[in-house]
Design a protein around this motif. Sequence first.
Motif, PDB file in Angstrom:
ATOM      1  N   TYR A  23      58.238  49.344  36.615  1.00  0.00           N
ATOM      2  CA  TYR A  23      57.593  48.032  36.717  1.00  0.00           C
ATOM      3  C   TYR A  23      58.283  47.024  35.793  1.00  0.00           C
ATOM      4  N   LEU A  24      58.583  47.440  34.560  1.00  0.00           N
ATOM      5  CA  LEU A  24      59.229  46.541  33.602  1.00  0.00           C
ATOM      6  C   LEU A  24      60.649  46.199  34.039  1.00  0.00           C
ATOM      7  N   VAL A  25      61.352  47.160  34.589  1.00  0.00           N
ATOM      8  CA  VAL A  25      62.700  46.876  35.100  1.00  0.00           C
ATOM      9  C   VAL A  25      62.628  45.849  36.218  1.00  0.00           C
ATOM     10  N   GLU A  26      61.630  45.993  37.087  1.00  0.00           N
ATOM     11  CA  GLU A  26      61.455  45.032  38.184  1.00  0.00           C
ATOM     12  C   GLU A  26      61.182  43.633  37.650  1.00  0.00           C
ATOM     13  N   LYS A  27      60.380  43.527  36.597  1.00  0.00           N
ATOM     14  CA  LYS A  27      59.979  42.223  36.080  1.00  0.00           C
ATOM     15  C   LYS A  27      61.022  41.595  35.158  1.00  0.00           C
ATOM     16  N   LEU A  28      61.753  42.440  34.402  1.00  0.00           N
ATOM     17  CA  LEU A  28      62.626  41.910  33.359  1.00  0.00           C
ATOM     18  C   LEU A  28      64.106  42.093  33.637  1.00  0.00           C
ATOM     19  N   GLY A  29      64.445  43.010  34.532  1.00  0.00           N
ATOM     20  CA  GLY A  29      65.838  43.350  34.755  1.00  0.00           C
ATOM     21  C   GLY A  29      66.169  44.680  34.079  1.00  0.00           C
ATOM     22  N   ARG A 380      54.158  49.223  21.271  1.00  0.00           N
ATOM     23  CA  ARG A 380      55.224  48.321  20.838  1.00  0.00           C
ATOM     24  C   ARG A 380      56.460  49.115  20.389  1.00  0.00           C
ATOM     25  N   ASN A 381      56.242  50.243  19.691  1.00  0.00           N
ATOM     26  CA  ASN A 381      57.365  51.098  19.287  1.00  0.00           C
ATOM     27  C   ASN A 381      58.098  51.638  20.509  1.00  0.00           C
ATOM     28  N   THR A 382      57.319  52.147  21.466  1.00  0.00           N
ATOM     29  CA  THR A 382      57.905  52.753  22.661  1.00  0.00           C
ATOM     30  C   THR A 382      58.714  51.726  23.451  1.00  0.00           C
ATOM     31  N   LEU A 383      58.140  50.547  23.631  1.00  0.00           N
ATOM     32  CA  LEU A 383      58.838  49.516  24.396  1.00  0.00           C
ATOM     33  C   LEU A 383      60.130  49.104  23.702  1.00  0.00           C
ATOM     34  N   TRP A 384      60.077  48.947  22.390  1.00  0.00           N
ATOM     35  CA  TRP A 384      61.286  48.558  21.660  1.00  0.00           C
ATOM     36  C   TRP A 384      62.405  49.578  21.886  1.00  0.00           C
ATOM     37  N   GLU A 385      62.027  50.848  21.822  1.00  0.00           N
ATOM     38  CA  GLU A 385      63.027  51.898  21.998  1.00  0.00           C
ATOM     39  C   GLU A 385      63.578  51.935  23.422  1.00  0.00           C
ATOM     40  N   ARG A 386      62.832  51.373  24.388  1.00  0.00           N
ATOM     41  CA  ARG A 386      63.321  51.273  25.771  1.00  0.00           C
ATOM     42  C   ARG A 386      64.096  49.977  26.005  1.00  0.00           C
ATOM     43  N   GLY A 387      64.174  49.113  24.977  1.00  0.00           N
ATOM     44  CA  GLY A 387      64.912  47.865  25.117  1.00  0.00           C
ATOM     45  C   GLY A 387      64.055  46.657  25.406  1.00  0.00           C
ATOM     46  N   ALA A 419      65.478  29.279  30.869  1.00  0.00           N
ATOM     47  CA  ALA A 419      66.521  28.329  30.482  1.00  0.00           C
ATOM     48  C   ALA A 419      67.681  29.020  29.779  1.00  0.00           C
ATOM     49  N   ARG A 420      67.436  30.225  29.281  1.00  0.00           N
ATOM     50  CA  ARG A 420      68.485  31.016  28.613  1.00  0.00           C
ATOM     51  C   ARG A 420      68.917  32.203  29.470  1.00  0.00           C
ATOM     52  N   GLY A 421      68.578  32.139  30.762  1.00  0.00           N
ATOM     53  CA  GLY A 421      69.041  33.140  31.700  1.00  0.00           C
ATOM     54  C   GLY A 421      68.355  34.477  31.612  1.00  0.00           C
ATOM     55  N   GLU A 422      67.146  34.516  31.045  1.00  0.00           N
ATOM     56  CA  GLU A 422      66.416  35.775  30.906  1.00  0.00           C
ATOM     57  C   GLU A 422      65.033  35.660  31.518  1.00  0.00           C
ATOM     58  N   GLN A 423      64.543  36.789  32.021  1.00  0.00           N
ATOM     59  CA  GLN A 423      63.185  36.852  32.539  1.00  0.00           C
ATOM     60  C   GLN A 423      62.235  37.261  31.416  1.00  0.00           C
ATOM     61  N   VAL A 424      60.991  36.901  31.568  1.00  0.00           N
ATOM     62  CA  VAL A 424      59.959  37.276  30.599  1.00  0.00           C
ATOM     63  C   VAL A 424      58.681  37.566  31.369  1.00  0.00           C
ATOM     64  N   PHE A 446      59.915  40.799  26.734  1.00  0.00           N
ATOM     65  CA  PHE A 446      61.231  40.326  27.122  1.00  0.00           C
ATOM     66  C   PHE A 446      62.277  41.338  26.660  1.00  0.00           C
ATOM     67  N   ARG A 447      63.435  41.292  27.292  1.00  0.00           N
ATOM     68  CA  ARG A 447      64.484  42.267  26.989  1.00  0.00           C
ATOM     69  C   ARG A 447      65.074  42.015  25.610  1.00  0.00           C
ATOM     70  N   ARG A 448      65.355  43.111  24.918  1.00  0.00           N
ATOM     71  CA  ARG A 448      66.140  43.030  23.703  1.00  0.00           C
ATOM     72  C   ARG A 448      67.603  42.847  24.069  1.00  0.00           C
ATOM     73  N   GLY A 449      68.329  42.258  23.144  1.00  0.00           N
ATOM     74  CA  GLY A 449      69.778  42.184  23.293  1.00  0.00           C
ATOM     75  C   GLY A 449      70.435  42.851  22.098  1.00  0.00           C
ATOM     76  N   ALA A 450      71.740  43.044  22.175  1.00  0.00           N
ATOM     77  CA  ALA A 450      72.465  43.691  21.079  1.00  0.00           C
ATOM     78  C   ALA A 450      72.624  42.781  19.877  1.00  0.00           C
ATOM     79  N   ASP A 451      72.525  41.471  20.091  1.00  0.00           N
ATOM     80  CA  ASP A 451      72.740  40.494  19.015  1.00  0.00           C
ATOM     81  C   ASP A 451      71.390  40.062  18.432  1.00  0.00           C
ATOM     82  N   PRO A 452      71.072  40.423  17.184  1.00  0.00           N
ATOM     83  CA  PRO A 452      69.793  40.025  16.589  1.00  0.00           C
ATOM     84  C   PRO A 452      69.610  38.511  16.517  1.00  0.00           C
ATOM     85  N   ASP A 453      70.687  37.784  16.263  1.00  0.00           N
ATOM     86  CA  ASP A 453      70.581  36.325  16.176  1.00  0.00           C
ATOM     87  C   ASP A 453      70.193  35.721  17.524  1.00  0.00           C
TER      88      ASP A 453
END
Length: 523
Positions: A23-29, A380-387, A419-424, A446-453
Motif C-alpha cells: 500500500y505504501l509503495v503504491e502511495k509513495l513510490g 515509526r521505527n519500522t517505517l523508517w527502516e523501510r525507507g 513541488a519537489r517531485g515527491e509523493q506524500v 513520505f519517502r526518506r532519501g539518502a541525503d539528510p539535508d
Amino acid sequence: MKRWNGWGNVATDYPLPAPAEAYLVEKLGGLSALPDAGLAEVVQSVPESRLPMHRLVQTDPETRLRHARGQSLPDWVALRSGRVEAFPDGVAFPESESDVAELLGYAKNAGARVIPYGGGTSVVGHINPAGGDSPVLTLSMERMNRLLALDETSRLATFEAGVAGPRLESQLNERGYTLGHFPQSFEYSTLGGWIVTRSSGQQSLRYGRIEGLFAGGRVETPRGRLELPVFPASAAGPDLREMVLGSEGRLGVVTQATVRVRPRPKTESFHGVFFRSWEQGTAAVRSILQNNLPVSMLRLSNPQETDTTLVLSGKGWVDAAKRGLGLVGYGEARCLLIFGVTEASAGAVAAMCRKFGGLVVGTVVGHAWQKSRFLSPYLRNTLWERGVAIDTLETALPWSRVEAASAAIPAAIVEASQARGEQVLAFAHLSHIYRDGASLYTTYLFRRGADPDELLERWGAMKAAASRVIQTHGGTISHQHGIGTDHAPYLPNEKGPLGMDAIRAVCQTFDPDGMMNPGKLVS
C-alpha cells in the motif's frame, strides 16, 4: 533498554504487514532501506565536556548522546544520520528538591544553561541544546518519581514531577484511583512534562486536560522556590499556575505537582462507528458534545486516515469488512469514529450517531485501537527502516472553521511535496472535541532519501506550508505538543507583540540570567 535513536524500548517492535508495505509503495513510490549511523560511531563524535565535576552530573559521551535530542523529525534525522550538532555537556539525575536547587546553583556558577528533561518525548525540539559558547547541563528528572501523598477525602495526589505515565497510574491504581491522562507518549512522558507543555490525554473528554488536573505544586527557579498552593478555586489575582503551564522549562524545574484524581472506573469500552462522509461524522461528534452525552473520547478519522489505518492494522478481516461496508453504502468516503465510554452510556451515543447515518459496528474496532494505542508509536521505527519518514502536526479551531481546515492542511502538505517531485500520504482526524470546536491532528508519511539535508528541506517545506494554512484558518499553532523550537516562528502571530513581551517578562522575572532552556518558546 530505551532506544537511543528512535521510539521506545529496544525489545518492542511493530511489524509492518506485507499488504501495508505494498500500500505504501503504491502511495509513495518505490521504497529502499537506507543504513543508519551506529551508536559507537555517533558516541565518538561527542566532544569533551566543558562542565566542572559534580557528584550528581554524568559526563560520559553515551549518556550525553542519549539526552541530546527528542522525537521530532529533525531529531530523528540527526540521530539516524549521526549528524548531531550539539550535545549537553553533562546530565544530572537529581533525587530530591534540594538536589535540583543545588544543581541550579552549580549551573549558575559554571555559566551553564539548563535543560529540564522528562521522558525525552518532545516532538518540537524542547530538549535540544542550542549550541554556543556556554556549557549545557541537562537535568533528568527520572529518579524523582514517587507518590508523596494521597488525600482521599479531597481526591488530590501529590507526585514528584519526574514520574512517567505508567508508574503514575500504577501507584494510583493500587489505591483505586486514576488520573486518566493518557497521551500517546504515555509510556515515557512525565507529569512535569505534561504540565510545562499543556498536554492533553486521549480521554480528556472525561478526565480533562492537564491544566484542569494540575492543582498546584513547586517549581525550583534560578531565583528560588515558587510555591503554588492548592485551592479548589481562588479569586486572589492572576493564577500563578498559568505561568507554569506551557512554560517549557523557561522559568525553572517543576519538582512536585498535586493533581486531581478520581476513582478508577469499573468498566470502560471503546466502540467503532462508520459514517458515509466526513461531514456526517463531524456533525455527529459535535452533536454528541453539545448534547452533553457522557463520553471519555471521540476520535474521528477522515477517509484517507480511515483507509490507511485499516490497511496498516494488518487484520485479516479488513478486506472483507471494506467490501461489506461498500455493499451497504459506506464507500470510499467513509470515516471511522472511535468513541470511549466509562459508564452504561454506549447506547445513547450510538443512537446519536445513527441520527447522522452512522453504522455502529460494536467494540471490535475500538478494542483493536485500545490494544495498540501506546504501541502504535513503534510503527515509526519500522517505517523508517523501510525507507518511510512520518511526522505529525496539530491544531484546534472553532467548529465553523474545522471543515475547511481539515481539507486545506493535508492539501498544503501534498502540494509542497509534489513541488519537489515527491509523493506524500497525508491524512487527519479530530482527536479532541469541544463544545465550540475541535483539535485537528494531521499525519503525513513520505519517502526518506539518502541525503539528510534534502530530507530536512522537504520536511521543512511541508511543515511550513501546513503551519501557514493553520494560522490562515484561525487555528492555534499547537493544541497539545507545545512550542519548543519548531513552532517558535509562528508564536508571535498568535500572541501578538504585547503578548510576547509579557511572556518574556515572566521569564526574566524567574530567570534573570537566561540560563533556563534558552531558545525554546521565545528568543
